[in-house]
Design a protein around this motif. Structure first.
Motif, PDB file in Angstrom:
ATOM      1  N   GLU A   1      -2.387   7.217 -13.343  1.00 51.32           N
ATOM      2  CA  GLU A   1      -2.994   7.246 -12.015  1.00 51.32           C
ATOM      3  C   GLU A   1      -3.199   5.830 -11.484  1.00 51.32           C
ATOM      4  O   GLU A   1      -2.949   5.551 -10.303  1.00 51.32           O
ATOM      5  N   ALA A   2      -3.654   4.948 -12.355  1.00 50.93           N
ATOM      6  CA  ALA A   2      -3.839   3.551 -11.959  1.00 50.93           C
ATOM      7  C   ALA A   2      -2.499   2.909 -11.625  1.00 50.93           C
ATOM      8  O   ALA A   2      -2.395   2.106 -10.695  1.00 50.93           O
ATOM      9  N   ALA A   3      -1.464   3.271 -12.375  1.00 52.23           N
ATOM     10  CA  ALA A   3      -0.127   2.750 -12.102  1.00 52.23           C
ATOM     11  C   ALA A   3       0.351   3.197 -10.721  1.00 52.23           C
ATOM     12  O   ALA A   3       0.982   2.427  -9.987  1.00 52.23           O
ATOM     13  N   TYR A   4       0.023   4.423 -10.360  1.00 52.04           N
ATOM     14  CA  TYR A   4       0.415   4.925  -9.041  1.00 52.04           C
ATOM     15  C   TYR A   4      -0.343   4.207  -7.924  1.00 52.04           C
ATOM     16  O   TYR A   4       0.207   3.956  -6.842  1.00 52.04           O
ATOM     17  N   ASP A   5      -1.601   3.852  -8.186  1.00 51.80           N
ATOM     18  CA  ASP A   5      -2.362   3.075  -7.206  1.00 51.80           C
ATOM     19  C   ASP A   5      -1.669   1.740  -6.930  1.00 51.80           C
ATOM     20  O   ASP A   5      -1.613   1.281  -5.785  1.00 51.80           O
ATOM     21  N   VAL A   6      -1.136   1.116  -7.991  1.00 55.12           N
ATOM     22  CA  VAL A   6      -0.391  -0.136  -7.833  1.00 55.12           C
ATOM     23  C   VAL A   6       0.890   0.111  -7.042  1.00 55.12           C
ATOM     24  O   VAL A   6       1.246  -0.672  -6.156  1.00 55.12           O
ATOM     25  N   TYR A   7       1.560   1.191  -7.364  1.00 50.96           N
ATOM     26  CA  TYR A   7       2.801   1.559  -6.673  1.00 50.96           C
ATOM     27  C   TYR A   7       2.588   1.581  -5.156  1.00 50.96           C
ATOM     28  O   TYR A   7       3.404   1.062  -4.389  1.00 50.96           O
ATOM     29  N   LYS A   8       1.479   2.132  -4.735  1.00 53.66           N
ATOM     30  CA  LYS A   8       1.201   2.262  -3.299  1.00 53.66           C
ATOM     31  C   LYS A   8       0.838   0.928  -2.646  1.00 53.66           C
ATOM     32  O   LYS A   8       0.989   0.776  -1.433  1.00 53.66           O
ATOM     33  N   LEU A   9       0.392  -0.036  -3.439  1.00 51.89           N
ATOM     34  CA  LEU A   9      -0.003  -1.331  -2.889  1.00 51.89           C
ATOM     35  C   LEU A   9       1.178  -2.127  -2.345  1.00 51.89           C
ATOM     36  O   LEU A   9       0.990  -3.046  -1.537  1.00 51.89           O
ATOM     37  N   ASP A  10       2.380  -1.786  -2.767  1.00 57.82           N
ATOM     38  CA  ASP A  10       3.542  -2.566  -2.333  1.00 57.82           C
ATOM     39  C   ASP A  10       3.717  -2.528  -0.820  1.00 57.82           C
ATOM     40  O   ASP A  10       4.213  -3.493  -0.221  1.00 57.82           O
ATOM     41  N   LYS A  11       3.318  -1.443  -0.187  1.00 55.53           N
ATOM     42  CA  LYS A  11       3.418  -1.364   1.272  1.00 55.53           C
ATOM     43  C   LYS A  11       2.542  -2.428   1.933  1.00 55.53           C
ATOM     44  O   LYS A  11       2.921  -3.007   2.961  1.00 55.53           O
ATOM     45  N   LYS A  12       1.389  -2.686   1.353  1.00 53.39           N
ATOM     46  CA  LYS A  12       0.484  -3.703   1.883  1.00 53.39           C
ATOM     47  C   LYS A  12       1.109  -5.090   1.762  1.00 53.39           C
ATOM     48  O   LYS A  12       1.003  -5.920   2.676  1.00 53.39           O
ATOM     49  N   ILE A  13       1.779  -5.345   0.639  1.00 55.02           N
ATOM     50  CA  ILE A  13       2.445  -6.628   0.427  1.00 55.02           C
ATOM     51  C   ILE A  13       3.597  -6.789   1.414  1.00 55.02           C
ATOM     52  O   ILE A  13       3.787  -7.865   1.996  1.00 55.02           O
ATOM     53  N   ASP A  14       4.359  -5.732   1.602  1.00 54.62           N
ATOM     54  CA  ASP A  14       5.478  -5.785   2.557  1.00 54.62           C
ATOM     55  C   ASP A  14       4.984  -6.081   3.970  1.00 54.62           C
ATOM     56  O   ASP A  14       5.609  -6.850   4.714  1.00 54.62           O
ATOM     57  N   LYS A  15       3.856  -5.494   4.328  1.00 54.05           N
ATOM     58  CA  LYS A  15       3.288  -5.712   5.664  1.00 54.05           C
ATOM     59  C   LYS A  15       2.858  -7.169   5.837  1.00 54.05           C
ATOM     60  O   LYS A  15       3.088  -7.786   6.893  1.00 54.05           O
ATOM     61  N   ALA A  16       2.251  -7.724   4.789  1.00 50.43           N
ATOM     62  CA  ALA A  16       1.832  -9.128   4.843  1.00 50.43           C
ATOM     63  C   ALA A  16       3.049 -10.042   4.965  1.00 50.43           C
ATOM     64  O   ALA A  16       3.037 -11.018   5.727  1.00 50.43           O
ATOM     65  N   TYR A  17       4.089  -9.719   4.232  1.00 51.18           N
ATOM     66  CA  TYR A  17       5.333 -10.504   4.274  1.00 51.18           C
ATOM     67  C   TYR A  17       5.939 -10.491   5.679  1.00 51.18           C
ATOM     68  O   TYR A  17       6.344 -11.536   6.207  1.00 51.18           O
TER      69      TYR A  17
END
Length: 237
Positions: free
Chosen positions: A151-167
């Motif tokens: 479950e924690a791994a999936y939370d990390v998986y979803k964070l990539d969208k936030k990084i892409d937005k910042a980029y």
């Protein structure tokens, strides 16, 4: 915790698997330190620290070779099947991504060491903000692996969208600045490449989160829609 290594029939095999996972976490710890120090080196224009980071990459490469050899030795010796083989395959994939994160970190500090100067300070603030998000993402995925928490791994998986937005946001700013002042293009391109490296590290963190889910749940979630991943996580094994 979804997976217990100590449930394996062979006590010795269990120790070997635990040893490999321990080495993976040690490797991850070095990579985490590299990312944190890279952000410090860029923000402080610290060329000595940048050199140290580049030199330390040798340790990351050595860990990859060591763990690869451990995986090959266990496969040859134990001829693992089912969950045992799954753990080994997941470990091999994880260390490949860790090594590539180390490479991206070195690319960042090389650009900073050679070309950044205080005229780029305004852009480096945004770069550091994105970098701290990426660093927290990396810490979280390493923690998910250590705790075998899908479950924690999936939370990390979803964070990539936030990084892409910042980029995307930083890239737009940099492109606007270059259009307004074409003389700034060479310098700003270095900041852009460093930002790109951070975005790629975020991608690698997402990859590792997928490998952790595979290790625990036995399902390959690469390229899977979020609905399928959530169904896999919800399923009882």
């Amino acid at each position: 915790m979804d997976l217990k290594i100590d449930k394996h029939i062979s006590g010795q095999f269990s120790k070997e698997l635990e040893g490999m996972l321990s080495h993976v976490l040690d490797m991850g710890g070095i990579v985490e330190q590299q990312i944190a120090q890279a952000l410090e080196a860029i923000g402080q224009f610290d060329s000595k620290l940048a050199q140290k980071i580049i030199k330390e990459d040798e340790k990351i490469n050595a860990y990859e070779v060591l763990i690869d050899e451990e995986c090959a030795r266990v496969i040859a010796k134990r001829q693992p099947a089912a969950i045992d083989l799954r753990i080994i395959l997941a470990i091999a994939k994880i260390i490949a991504d860790l090594e590539r994160i180390g490479d991206e970190t070195c690319r960042m500090v090389r650009a900073a060491q050679e070309h950044f100067n205080k005229t780029e300070r305004q852009f480096l603030v945004d770069l550091d903000h994105m970098g701290q998000q990426v660093l927290q993402m990396f810490k979280a995925v390493l923690d998910a692996l250590a705790r075998m928490d899908s479950e924690a791994a999936y939370d990390v998986y979803k964070l990539d969208k936030k990084i892409d937005k910042a980029y995307e946001g930083i890239t737009r700013q940099l492109m606007t600045y270059m259009m307004e002042d074409p003389r700034s293009i060479p310098k700003i391109m270095d900041v852009m490449w460093a930002t790109r490296s951070l975005e790629r590290i975020g991608d690698r963190c997402q990859n590792i989160s997928e490998h952790v889910i595979y290790l625990i749940k036995g399902k390959d979630v690469r390229h899977a829609p979020t609905e399928r991943i959530e169904a896999i996580l919800a399923a009882k094994k």
